[in-house]
Every structure is written in C-alpha cells, then in structure tokens.
Scaffold this active site. Structure first.
Site: not given
Length: 375
Positions: A122, A133, A188, A212, A220, A243-244, A267, A303
């Site tokens: 990752e 995180a 990320h 995320n 746009r 949650i995410h 995750d 995290a």
C-alpha cells in the site's frame, strides 16, 4: 463431500437451490467420499478473499514475523476468509523487503490457515497530502527499480501496489509494474480526473479504498472516482465497516460501478479481534474505541478498520446491497484482481473447494471448508 439443501452462490444466477459436491480439494460433479454437510437454511458461498488488510489478533503484516503472519492466516480462516493478500505500510525499503521475504517464506512452508496469495504494497509510493495513517517520513516517489527489488525479495509474491499517480515517474512505474504481473491501484492521492484517467489508461486497474484518501466525486472534477468509472475494467475497493463510508455512498458505488467491478475489503488492523486500547501501526500509535480506529491524538484521522471481511460482508448486506452482489464483491472480484480467479472465488466444478456455510437469517458461520477439509 456432499453439501446438501443449501442456497448455493452462482456468479450469474445469484443463489440457487442445489447440492454441492467435492472430491479431494476440488469442487466436483459428484462426491468423492461419504461426508455430508446439511446446509438447510444456509447460504453456501465461496471462501472470502481479502486483498487489503494489515492484520488482526494483535499481529501486523508489516512486522514481518513468521509467527505473526501465521496467526493472521489462522484467524482469517476462522472468519471464513480463505485467501488473503495482506497490505504493508509506508516503511523504509529494508523493512518492505523483510515483509516480502516473510511472505515468500510463509508460502513455501504452507503451514495452514488462510492461503497467503501474495502481498499488497500500500506504500510507499503515495502523496503527502493524502497519506492518511501512513508515515510521511518514509514516502517515496514511484521507483520501478525499487519495486523490482521488492518483487525479487518476495519471489514474485507482490500482487498489488498502490500509487498516487500525480507523483513523478508514475506512468513509467505503472507500465513496469504491469510487466512484472503486479496490479496497480490508484490511491492516497490528490489526483484529478485527467491524471487519474491517464494512470488507468497506462495500465492501473484498481482503486484503493474508494472515497477514502482521495478527492471527492465533484460535478466539475469527478477525480479518481469519475476516472475509474469511465475506464472499463477498473475495480474499486470499498471498506464496508460502517465507519469509513456512509451506507448511502456504498449503495451509490454499487449502482455506479455495478456488481461486476466492486471489491469489498476490510482494511483491518492488528486491533481486529482485540479489546479497545492503543496499538502500534506503521510507526505510529492508534487508539481503538468500539468499531473506530484513529491515529492517537488525531481523532479525525481514521487508521483502518477493526472489522474482518466477513463482518464487512454482513454490513454491506445490512446496508441494502443484495446478498449475492455483496458475496461476489468479497469473493470472485477480489480473486480476479490478484489473478487467482481460475481456482478461487466461485463454486464452479474444478475450483478449489473453499466454502463457507452462512445462516440465512443472521449470516453467522455454520461451517468452513478449506480446500476440501472441514475446518
């Protein structure tokens, strides 16, 4: 083995009332022995495939310890997750090499638990602004030579790598990774639509935890999400821990991309299966309260999750995703993303007999079969 009276998952038809047979370690036309499992009142599904998680039961894949990886594999199998591709963090190259070597050594031992099909890097080829995180001290520009060294250390076990495509040398990195047989995932990242689309057209075919650590889907500038939608074959991951990602966004993503493309991931962190408290993660500390894990002292920074992939499957169904679509997103689609769909992810004749029986009412596990053997 005969598995009788169940609702059997079928990739094209959803759930079908039929019996299932195994012979040795494979799905068969007829049973090779007399063992019988009564699946009345159960869904009969393939063993789950998690291509993005970090650990569980106090252990982290990035620690690169043989005992830790074995404990991870054992716990995952107990949760009905039969094939795993754990994810490393953003770390120095020597630690990433240790992770890769540990993965190769574990595969060579074949010592039980869920099959470790490979490793997901990752990090470290991410951007600072969306590191989440990850430890920013160890971020690294995309480096094909470094990836080649890590793939050699893993003896070919690196199956996925996440990349922020706005970083230098990204297009060359993507092409080199694909040539090595590695699936490239965009994540990320601060990339806008055009940059993300260029990455997907260069060969990236995966999106790391959609929504995320990436720009939002704006009208746009639809960003990574819009680019992933527009390039056929791109498979987005979703963390379905409640949650995410909001349940409405999960439903919208399934509608947008279709059941054929969605991948559910956990995750999950080392705190999965553990009590609330503080835990190390990627050179930092996290704190866990209930179903929520955040960077210590930064309660706004998630995290990772503390929910297994089986828990995420249950959540997705509770959020309104049809059961068969959620199962596909936890089995065949992730198997496809790491190249094991020829032997896993469906219950077709000739596939490995990795099977989970779930109670149709509460989705509790009634039985787990791994490569023909009842666990």
């Amino acid at each position: 083995m005969k598995i009788l009276n169940g609702q059997v998952f079928d990739l094209n038809q959803g759930f079908v009332s039929r019996d299932l047979y195994t012979d040795g370690g494979l799905i068969a036309q007829a049973s090779g022995d007399g063992q019988v499992l009564d699946a009345s009142g159960c869904y009969v599904i393939p063993g789950l495939v998690d291509v993005h998680f970090h650990g569980c039961v106090g252990e982290d894949f990035s620690d690169a310890t043989p005992d830790g990886l074995q404990k991870i594999a054992d716990f995952e199998l107990s949760q009905g997750v039969t094939y795993i591709c754990p994810a490393g963090m953003t770390l120095p190259e020597d630690q990433l090499a240790a992770i890769c070597k540990n993965t190769a050594a574990h595969r060579a031992k074949n010592s039980g638990g869920a099959e470790v099909v490979g490793a997901h890097l990752e990090g470290p080829f991410l951007c600072m602004a969306k590191k989440g995180a990850q430890n920013g001290d160890y971020l690294h520009d995309p480096d094909a030579a470094m990836l080649k060294r890590l793939q050699a250390a893993s003896e070919g076990c690196v199956k996925l790598v996440t990349l922020a495509p706005e970083q230098p040398n990204s297009t060359e990195f993507i092409k080199a990774a694909v040539e090595m047989g590695i699936t490239v995932s965009v994540g990320h990242t601060t990339a806008g639509y055009d940059t993300a689309r260029t990455a997907f057209e260069a060969g990236a075919s995966h999106a790391t935890h959609l929504f995320n650590a990436m720009p939002p889907f704006a009208h746009r500038d639809p960003g990574v999400i819009g680019a992933a939608f527009d390039v056929p074959g791109v498979q987005p991951e979703l963390i379905c821990d409640g949650i995410h990602v909001h349940p409405s966004a999960i439903r919208a993503a399934f509608q947008l991309f279709g059941k054929e493309r969605m991948i559910i991931i956990s995750d999950s962190l080392r705190a999965t299966g553990m009590p609330d408290g503080e835990y190390p993660f990627g050179g930092q500390m996290i704190e866990v309260h209930g179903n929520r894990a955040t960077i210590l002292g930064h309660p706004e920074t998630l995290a990772g999750s503390v929910t297994s992939l089986m828990g995420c499957l249950r959540q997705a169904i509770a959020f309104g995703i049809p059961a068969a679509d959620a199962v596909r997103a936890c089995t065949y689609n992730p198997a496809q993303s790491v190249g094991i769909e020829d032997r896993a992810g469906t219950l077709d004749v000739g596939k490995e007999a990795s099977i989970v029986l779930l109670d149709q009412t509460d989705l509790s596990i009634k039985a787990i079969v791994f490569k023909g053997q009842v666990v």
